[in-house]
Scaffold this motif. Structure first.
Motif, PDB file in Angstrom:
ATOM      1  N   MET A   1       0.818  -1.197   0.000  1.00  0.00           N
ATOM      2  CA  MET A   1       0.000   0.000   0.000  1.00  0.00           C
ATOM      3  C   MET A   1       0.857   1.255   0.000  1.00  0.00           C
ATOM      4  O   MET A   1       0.330   2.350   0.109  1.00  0.00           O
ATOM      5  N   SER A   2       2.165   1.112  -0.096  1.00  0.00           N
ATOM      6  CA  SER A   2       3.028   2.286  -0.039  1.00  0.00           C
ATOM      7  C   SER A   2       2.842   3.204  -1.240  1.00  0.00           C
ATOM      8  O   SER A   2       3.164   4.381  -1.168  1.00  0.00           O
ATOM      9  N   ASP A   3       2.318   2.684  -2.338  1.00  0.00           N
ATOM     10  CA  ASP A   3       2.089   3.524  -3.506  1.00  0.00           C
ATOM     11  C   ASP A   3       0.699   4.148  -3.506  1.00  0.00           C
ATOM     12  O   ASP A   3       0.275   4.739  -4.488  1.00  0.00           O
ATOM     13  N   LEU A   4       0.001   4.052  -2.397  1.00  0.00           N
ATOM     14  CA  LEU A   4      -1.360   4.558  -2.279  1.00  0.00           C
ATOM     15  C   LEU A   4      -1.361   5.939  -1.642  1.00  0.00           C
ATOM     16  O   LEU A   4      -0.686   6.170  -0.641  1.00  0.00           O
ATOM     17  N   GLU A   5      -2.125   6.846  -2.232  1.00  0.00           N
ATOM     18  CA  GLU A   5      -2.306   8.176  -1.665  1.00  0.00           C
ATOM     19  C   GLU A   5      -3.781   8.338  -1.311  1.00  0.00           C
ATOM     20  O   GLU A   5      -4.654   8.076  -2.141  1.00  0.00           O
ATOM     21  N   ILE A   6      -4.066   8.757  -0.082  1.00  0.00           N
ATOM     22  CA  ILE A   6      -5.428   9.105   0.320  1.00  0.00           C
ATOM     23  C   ILE A   6      -5.447  10.609   0.497  1.00  0.00           C
ATOM     24  O   ILE A   6      -4.659  11.152   1.269  1.00  0.00           O
ATOM     25  N   ARG A   7      -6.349  11.259  -0.249  1.00  0.00           N
ATOM     26  CA  ARG A   7      -6.358  12.719  -0.275  1.00  0.00           C
ATOM     27  C   ARG A   7      -7.783  13.225  -0.479  1.00  0.00           C
ATOM     28  O   ARG A   7      -8.669  12.470  -0.887  1.00  0.00           O
ATOM     29  N   PRO A   8      -7.983  14.536  -0.246  1.00  0.00           N
ATOM     30  CA  PRO A   8      -9.289  15.124  -0.548  1.00  0.00           C
ATOM     31  C   PRO A   8      -9.593  15.002  -2.045  1.00  0.00           C
ATOM     32  O   PRO A   8      -8.698  15.146  -2.881  1.00  0.00           O
ATOM     33  N   ALA A   9     -10.851  14.743  -2.348  1.00  0.00           N
ATOM     34  CA  ALA A   9     -11.266  14.647  -3.746  1.00  0.00           C
ATOM     35  C   ALA A   9     -11.203  16.017  -4.407  1.00  0.00           C
ATOM     36  O   ALA A   9     -11.396  17.051  -3.766  1.00  0.00           O
ATOM     37  N   GLU A  10     -10.930  15.995  -5.699  1.00  0.00           N
ATOM     38  CA  GLU A  10     -10.896  17.195  -6.530  1.00  0.00           C
ATOM     39  C   GLU A  10     -11.956  17.054  -7.614  1.00  0.00           C
ATOM     40  O   GLU A  10     -12.431  15.949  -7.890  1.00  0.00           O
TER      41      GLU A  10
ATOM     42  N   SER B   1      -7.925  -6.248  -1.817  1.00  0.00           N
ATOM     43  CA  SER B   1      -6.514  -5.858  -1.689  1.00  0.00           C
ATOM     44  C   SER B   1      -6.173  -5.236  -0.337  1.00  0.00           C
ATOM     45  O   SER B   1      -5.010  -4.951  -0.075  1.00  0.00           O
ATOM     46  N   GLY B   2      -7.188  -4.980   0.490  1.00  0.00           N
ATOM     47  CA  GLY B   2      -6.956  -4.279   1.752  1.00  0.00           C
ATOM     48  C   GLY B   2      -7.228  -2.794   1.654  1.00  0.00           C
ATOM     49  O   GLY B   2      -7.133  -2.071   2.646  1.00  0.00           O
ATOM     50  N   LEU B   3      -7.550  -2.312   0.462  1.00  0.00           N
ATOM     51  CA  LEU B   3      -7.796  -0.892   0.270  1.00  0.00           C
ATOM     52  C   LEU B   3      -8.998  -0.405   1.081  1.00  0.00           C
ATOM     53  O   LEU B   3      -8.954   0.672   1.677  1.00  0.00           O
ATOM     54  N   GLY B   4     -10.072  -1.185   1.126  1.00  0.00           N
ATOM     55  CA  GLY B   4     -11.244  -0.785   1.902  1.00  0.00           C
ATOM     56  C   GLY B   4     -10.890  -0.595   3.368  1.00  0.00           C
ATOM     57  O   GLY B   4     -11.295   0.393   3.996  1.00  0.00           O
ATOM     58  N   SER B   5     -10.101  -1.510   3.910  1.00  0.00           N
ATOM     59  CA  SER B   5      -9.660  -1.379   5.309  1.00  0.00           C
ATOM     60  C   SER B   5      -8.833  -0.120   5.495  1.00  0.00           C
ATOM     61  O   SER B   5      -8.995   0.606   6.480  1.00  0.00           O
ATOM     62  N   ARG B   6      -7.971   0.152   4.546  1.00  0.00           N
ATOM     63  CA  ARG B   6      -7.119   1.344   4.641  1.00  0.00           C
ATOM     64  C   ARG B   6      -7.960   2.617   4.622  1.00  0.00           C
ATOM     65  O   ARG B   6      -7.699   3.554   5.375  1.00  0.00           O
ATOM     66  N   LEU B   7      -8.987   2.662   3.777  1.00  0.00           N
ATOM     67  CA  LEU B   7      -9.873   3.826   3.728  1.00  0.00           C
ATOM     68  C   LEU B   7     -10.613   4.017   5.056  1.00  0.00           C
ATOM     69  O   LEU B   7     -10.700   5.134   5.571  1.00  0.00           O
ATOM     70  N   ILE B   8     -11.133   2.940   5.601  1.00  0.00           N
ATOM     71  CA  ILE B   8     -11.861   3.039   6.876  1.00  0.00           C
ATOM     72  C   ILE B   8     -10.902   3.445   7.987  1.00  0.00           C
ATOM     73  O   ILE B   8     -11.253   4.273   8.844  1.00  0.00           O
TER      74      ILE B   8
END
Length: 150
Positions: free
Chosen positions: A1-10, A97-104
């Motif tokens: 998940m190191s290549d994942l960015e969580i940011r405000p939507a544009e 992939s674990g992305l949902g967990s990361r978002l929560i």
């Protein structure tokens, strides 16, 4: 998940967000990814409201997940502020992939940062897989929700 960015939507993320909202059995009947007109004005309202956090997860320049976190002050529970999580979606290619967990996890941490005492969400009664997902993350199905379409 190191290549994942969580940011405000544009604004440029809106088509991808709506496409993910539409990409399931329930969303296919409620959403209109081919006509973004009804979404644009609301999206602008979300961006202008500091209590609203429309958030995206981006990998390799592509929006692959989204959620909305709303910070709700309230009088109950001795004036508790709540984080309300809505519209959690993960792109079909990223599911499992674990992305949902990361978002929560991001939403929980942001709720803490905003001094919330509670994080809550609703999930359609038919989404049994989602219910198991939220329970694995520590959420408890403690209430029964009601909605009235207007």
């Amino acid at each position: 998940m190191s290549d994942l960015e969580i940011r405000p939507a544009e604004a440029t993320d809106l088509p991808a967000i709506v496409a993910m909202l539409a990409d399931d059995v329930l969303g296919a009947t409620r959403e209109s990814p081919d006509d973004l007109t009804p979404y644009r004005a609301v999206f602008e309202q979300l961006l202008a409201d500091p209590r609203q956090h429309q958030t995206v997860a981006v990998r390799g320049g592509t929006v692959v997940g989204t959620l909305q976190l709303t910070i709700l002050p309230g009088l109950s529970r001795r004036g508790a502020t709540r984080g309300l999580i809505e519209g959690v979606r993960v792109h079909a290619d990223e599911r499992g992939s674990g992305l949902g967990s990361r978002l929560i996890e991001w939403a929980i941490e942001e709720s803490r940062r905003q001094n919330c005492q509670l994080v809550q969400l609703t999930s359609d009664a038919s989404r049994t897989d989602a219910h198991r997902f939220y329970e694995r993350l520590g959420f408890v199905a403690s209430h029964i929700g009601f909605k009235l379409a207007l």
